[in-house]
Write a protein that holds these residues in place. Sequence first.
Motif, PDB file in Angstrom:
ATOM      1  N   SER A 112       0.826  -1.202   0.000  1.00 53.24           N
ATOM      2  CA  SER A 112       0.000   0.000   0.000  1.00 53.24           C
ATOM      3  C   SER A 112       0.864   1.256   0.000  1.00 53.24           C
ATOM      4  N   PHE A 113       1.924   1.247   0.805  1.00 54.97           N
ATOM      5  CA  PHE A 113       2.828   2.403   0.859  1.00 54.97           C
ATOM      6  C   PHE A 113       3.551   2.583  -0.472  1.00 54.97           C
ATOM      7  N   ILE A 114       3.998   1.502  -1.062  1.00 55.59           N
ATOM      8  CA  ILE A 114       4.690   1.584  -2.363  1.00 55.59           C
ATOM      9  C   ILE A 114       3.753   2.123  -3.429  1.00 55.59           C
ATOM     10  N   MET A 115       2.509   1.628  -3.443  1.00 54.42           N
ATOM     11  CA  MET A 115       1.544   2.121  -4.437  1.00 54.42           C
ATOM     12  C   MET A 115       1.242   3.598  -4.232  1.00 54.42           C
ATOM     13  N   MET A 116       1.174   4.026  -2.966  1.00 54.31           N
ATOM     14  CA  MET A 116       0.917   5.435  -2.692  1.00 54.31           C
ATOM     15  C   MET A 116       2.080   6.295  -3.178  1.00 54.31           C
ATOM     16  N   CYS A 117       3.308   5.839  -2.916  1.00 50.26           N
ATOM     17  CA  CYS A 117       4.486   6.608  -3.349  1.00 50.26           C
ATOM     18  C   CYS A 117       4.632   6.598  -4.880  1.00 50.26           C
ATOM     19  N   ALA A 118       4.275   5.510  -5.503  1.00 52.48           N
ATOM     20  CA  ALA A 118       4.384   5.424  -6.963  1.00 52.48           C
ATOM     21  C   ALA A 118       3.340   6.306  -7.649  1.00 52.48           C
TER      22      ALA A 118
END
Length: 120
Positions: A112-118
């Motif tokens: 979820s954090f990676i998708m938010m940052c991407a």
Amino acid sequence: VSACTDTLLSCSKAIAKQKGQEDGRLFLVMHLLKLREQIVPFDIDFSATEMGLDFGDTRTALAKLVSQTGSIFKWSTENALWRLARAPPRVYHTLHNSKKDLERELKQACESFIMMCAGQ
């Protein structure tokens, strides 16, 4: 471990409301990693079996007993008391592995954090 994981999830949501999604997700990832690191030295089985009762059939039979008071004394399988006697609560067992639950929540939080940052 399950209680700690649940508490971290609720705290993460509260932080996300107050400070933003990024802070909430970072808090969750950081503390789930810390929790996982702290349970590694313990070489024990983190699974537990929970037992419960399902009163679904009993509730239905009681509702019919109350709604069909005239069928209490009928001499047939439609007798409300007969239905109630044949609808005992069911016992069910649930196996929970808190370590696997922790790993699943950690993976989901990281993704979820990676998708938010991407997406930024």
